[in-house]
Design a protein around this motif. Structure first.
Motif, PDB file in Angstrom:
ATOM      1  N   ALA A 321       0.828  -1.210   0.000  1.00  0.00           N
ATOM      2  CA  ALA A 321       0.000   0.000   0.000  1.00  0.00           C
ATOM      3  C   ALA A 321       0.862   1.261   0.000  1.00  0.00           C
ATOM      4  O   ALA A 321       1.968   1.280   0.551  1.00  0.00           O
ATOM      5  N   THR A 322       0.346   2.311  -0.623  1.00  0.00           N
ATOM      6  CA  THR A 322       1.010   3.616  -0.600  1.00  0.00           C
ATOM      7  C   THR A 322       0.789   4.266   0.764  1.00  0.00           C
ATOM      8  O   THR A 322      -0.069   3.828   1.546  1.00  0.00           O
ATOM      9  N   PRO A 323       1.557   5.318   1.094  1.00  0.00           N
ATOM     10  CA  PRO A 323       1.339   6.001   2.379  1.00  0.00           C
ATOM     11  C   PRO A 323      -0.109   6.464   2.563  1.00  0.00           C
ATOM     12  O   PRO A 323      -0.661   6.333   3.666  1.00  0.00           O
ATOM     13  N   ALA A 324      -0.725   6.996   1.506  1.00  0.00           N
ATOM     14  CA  ALA A 324      -2.115   7.446   1.619  1.00  0.00           C
ATOM     15  C   ALA A 324      -3.053   6.273   1.875  1.00  0.00           C
ATOM     16  O   ALA A 324      -4.007   6.372   2.659  1.00  0.00           O
ATOM     17  N   GLU A 325      -2.772   5.152   1.224  1.00  0.00           N
ATOM     18  CA  GLU A 325      -3.598   3.961   1.421  1.00  0.00           C
ATOM     19  C   GLU A 325      -3.418   3.396   2.823  1.00  0.00           C
ATOM     20  O   GLU A 325      -4.365   2.906   3.440  1.00  0.00           O
ATOM     21  N   ARG A 326      -2.201   3.489   3.368  1.00  0.00           N
ATOM     22  CA  ARG A 326      -1.964   3.023   4.726  1.00  0.00           C
ATOM     23  C   ARG A 326      -2.720   3.877   5.736  1.00  0.00           C
ATOM     24  O   ARG A 326      -3.271   3.359   6.717  1.00  0.00           O
ATOM     25  N   ASP A 327      -2.739   5.175   5.496  1.00  0.00           N
ATOM     26  CA  ASP A 327      -3.513   6.060   6.379  1.00  0.00           C
ATOM     27  C   ASP A 327      -4.988   5.679   6.352  1.00  0.00           C
ATOM     28  O   ASP A 327      -5.663   5.680   7.390  1.00  0.00           O
ATOM     29  N   TYR A 328      -5.488   5.363   5.168  1.00  0.00           N
ATOM     30  CA  TYR A 328      -6.895   4.994   5.023  1.00  0.00           C
ATOM     31  C   TYR A 328      -7.177   3.709   5.801  1.00  0.00           C
ATOM     32  O   TYR A 328      -8.169   3.602   6.538  1.00  0.00           O
ATOM     33  N   MET A 329      -6.290   2.714   5.661  1.00  0.00           N
ATOM     34  CA  MET A 329      -6.496   1.451   6.360  1.00  0.00           C
ATOM     35  C   MET A 329      -6.368   1.615   7.876  1.00  0.00           C
ATOM     36  O   MET A 329      -7.115   0.976   8.639  1.00  0.00           O
ATOM     37  N   THR A 330      -5.452   2.466   8.306  1.00  0.00           N
ATOM     38  CA  THR A 330      -5.297   2.697   9.739  1.00  0.00           C
ATOM     39  C   THR A 330      -6.560   3.330  10.316  1.00  0.00           C
ATOM     40  O   THR A 330      -6.996   2.976  11.421  1.00  0.00           O
ATOM     41  N   VAL A 349     -14.681   7.223   7.741  1.00  0.00           N
ATOM     42  CA  VAL A 349     -13.233   7.216   7.506  1.00  0.00           C
ATOM     43  C   VAL A 349     -12.758   8.637   7.183  1.00  0.00           C
ATOM     44  O   VAL A 349     -11.744   9.103   7.711  1.00  0.00           O
ATOM     45  N   ALA A 350     -13.506   9.313   6.318  1.00  0.00           N
ATOM     46  CA  ALA A 350     -13.149  10.685   5.952  1.00  0.00           C
ATOM     47  C   ALA A 350     -13.196  11.604   7.171  1.00  0.00           C
ATOM     48  O   ALA A 350     -12.301  12.438   7.373  1.00  0.00           O
ATOM     49  N   ARG A 351     -14.218  11.435   7.992  1.00  0.00           N
ATOM     50  CA  ARG A 351     -14.351  12.273   9.187  1.00  0.00           C
ATOM     51  C   ARG A 351     -13.197  11.997  10.153  1.00  0.00           C
ATOM     52  O   ARG A 351     -12.646  12.923  10.758  1.00  0.00           O
ATOM     53  N   HIS A 352     -12.820  10.749  10.281  1.00  0.00           N
ATOM     54  CA  HIS A 352     -11.729  10.375  11.177  1.00  0.00           C
ATOM     55  C   HIS A 352     -10.404  10.985  10.725  1.00  0.00           C
ATOM     56  O   HIS A 352      -9.562  11.362  11.555  1.00  0.00           O
ATOM     57  N   LEU A 353     -10.215  11.085   9.421  1.00  0.00           N
ATOM     58  CA  LEU A 353      -8.976  11.651   8.867  1.00  0.00           C
ATOM     59  C   LEU A 353      -9.048  13.153   8.667  1.00  0.00           C
ATOM     60  O   LEU A 353      -8.059  13.776   8.259  1.00  0.00           O
ATOM     61  N   GLY A 354     -10.230  13.741   8.909  1.00  0.00           N
ATOM     62  CA  GLY A 354     -10.391  15.175   8.705  1.00  0.00           C
ATOM     63  C   GLY A 354     -10.308  15.577   7.249  1.00  0.00           C
ATOM     64  O   GLY A 354      -9.802  16.658   6.923  1.00  0.00           O
ATOM     65  N   ARG A 355     -10.818  14.718   6.380  1.00  0.00           N
ATOM     66  CA  ARG A 355     -10.761  14.949   4.932  1.00  0.00           C
ATOM     67  C   ARG A 355     -12.164  14.880   4.344  1.00  0.00           C
ATOM     68  O   ARG A 355     -13.103  14.354   4.937  1.00  0.00           O
TER      69      ARG A 355
END
Length: 395
Positions: A321-330, A349-355
């Motif tokens: 996974a790319t760094p962005a994909e890892r953030d999503y999975m985390t 997921v978006a709310r959790h990441l602030g995106r």
């Protein structure tokens, strides 16, 4: 204990010494083979489930059943962004070879071989990329049969002719498709359409597919009648009784048994997922001093099994996974901590990441293409690998 005598087999698609918990599926497929060969109507089959639950093992076991019944069989593994035309030609060629040598009419065999060659040669140059195979048939390609370029029509004509050849011998053709969810949507539609026509004709040919949990949804989206075209089998983790059988039966053949407490702990650690059952069984065997295997043996071996899974089973996937994909999975793992790592809403997921949800679409789509997550229903995602959320939280 002697590692050479270790009976457990935690390999990708490798059949365990005791195929526990799959008796019903094997019995049902046996009936399917008998009914189809007898000219009675029967549906093809689709196996779906998470990675590590033994779909490929079961698929191979079903193929073995067909081989024992003297059916012609072939298998393909679908891949993203790659046409199935050439893999299907290879699989059908293998199936034809299994029945052709028993056929008494060589001209009839040559006719079918010519249709298969015509189908294979119709593959476009782009679709041949990555395939070195060419049809090794010493017959001219038939003109006007399975060579239109329309995949659904060509599959129908090819399947009809090869099924007829097998039918002459009182058997059938079985095509096994692994990773079926990776077939291009347009080609999946064509495959479903051809299977539908074949079933209406009563031709002795079945397709058995295996894929991730969202495969039934993908099939339903391809053809409205797909829900009636296939018999769907959900391949899940083993119940306690079957997991115990998977550990105890192979061990008993080596004169080894397990204490009840050891089995309790093993099931708690593995949740009955077949790959974990084999992985923990193998490490515990090597760590145990003798029979019976004790709770202390399991406690000593568990960190070793977890470390091995963290590198090979979980870590290899994480590293893809790319760094962005890892953030999503985390984020998925964080949200799934209190929900048994079940599906989570993409909006959460978006709310959790602030995106904003739209900004995360490339990461989500990339994870789906890599087979790390799946979307069983609109607006939600889940891991394709059991315990993956737990692994990510442990990091």
């Amino acid at each position: 204990m002697d590692p050479i005598r270790n009976p457990y087999a935690p390999g990708a698609g490798q059949r365990p010494p005791e195929l526990a918990g799959r008796d019903l599926e094997l019995e049902q497929f046996e009936i399917t083979l008998e009914r189809v060969a007898a000219g009675r109507p029967e549906r093809s089959m689709v196996l779906s489930g998470l990675r590590g639950v033994g779909k490929t093992v079961l698929l191979n076991a079903l193929r073995s059943q067909a081989v024992k019944r003297a059916w012609g069989t072939g298998k393909i593994e679908a891949r993203p962004d790659r046409s199935i035309r050439t893999p299907v030609a290879q699989a059908v060629h293998a199936a034809v070879r299994e029945v052709a040598h028993r056929h008494r009419d060589p001209d009839r065999v040559d006719e079918v071989a010519g249709v298969l060659k015509a189908y294979a040669l119709r593959t476009t140059l782009a679709d041949r990329k990555g395939h070195a195979w060419t049809p090794p048939l010493d017959v001219p390609a038939t003109k006007g049969r399975a060579d239109s370029g329309d995949l659904e029509l060509d599959l129908l004509e090819l399947f009809t002719d090869v099924a007829g050849l097998a039918g002459d011998l009182g058997v059938g053709i079985a095509l096994f498709v692994d990773e079926m969810q990776d077939i291009d949507p347009a080609e999946l539609t064509a495959l479903c359409g051809a299977c539908h026509e074949i079933s209406q004709l009563g031709a002795p040919l079945v397709v058995v597919g295996a894929g991730l949990p969202h495969l039934p949804v993908a099939l339903a989206a391809s053809k409205s009648y797909a829900e009636r075209l296939f018999r769907y089998v959900s391949v899940d983790r083993l119940p306690r009784e079957m997991a115990d059988r998977a550990w105890r039966v192979p061990a008993a053949e080596e004169g080894v048994d397990f204490e009840a407490g050891a089995l309790d702990e093993l099931y708690r650690l593995t949740d009955g997922y077949p790959y974990f059952v084999q992985a923990y069984g193998k490490v515990v065997w090597d760590a145990a001093v003798g029979s019976p295997v004790t709770l202390d043996d399991v406690a000593e071996a568990a960190p070793l099994a977890e470390a091995e899974l963290a590198i090979g089973f979980f870590g290899a996937r994480y590293e893809r996974a790319t760094p962005a994909e890892r953030d999503y999975m985390t984020a998925m793992a964080d949200l799934g901590a209190e929900a048994d790592d079940g599906p989570v809403a993409t909006a959460e997921v978006a709310r959790h990441l602030g995106r904003k949800p739209q900004s995360l679409s490339p990461a989500r789509d990339g994870l789906i293409k890599k087979g790390l997550v799946y979307s069983g229903e609109r607006g939600s995602v889940a891991f394709t690998v059991p315990h993956f959320g737990k692994f990510l939280r442990a990091r």
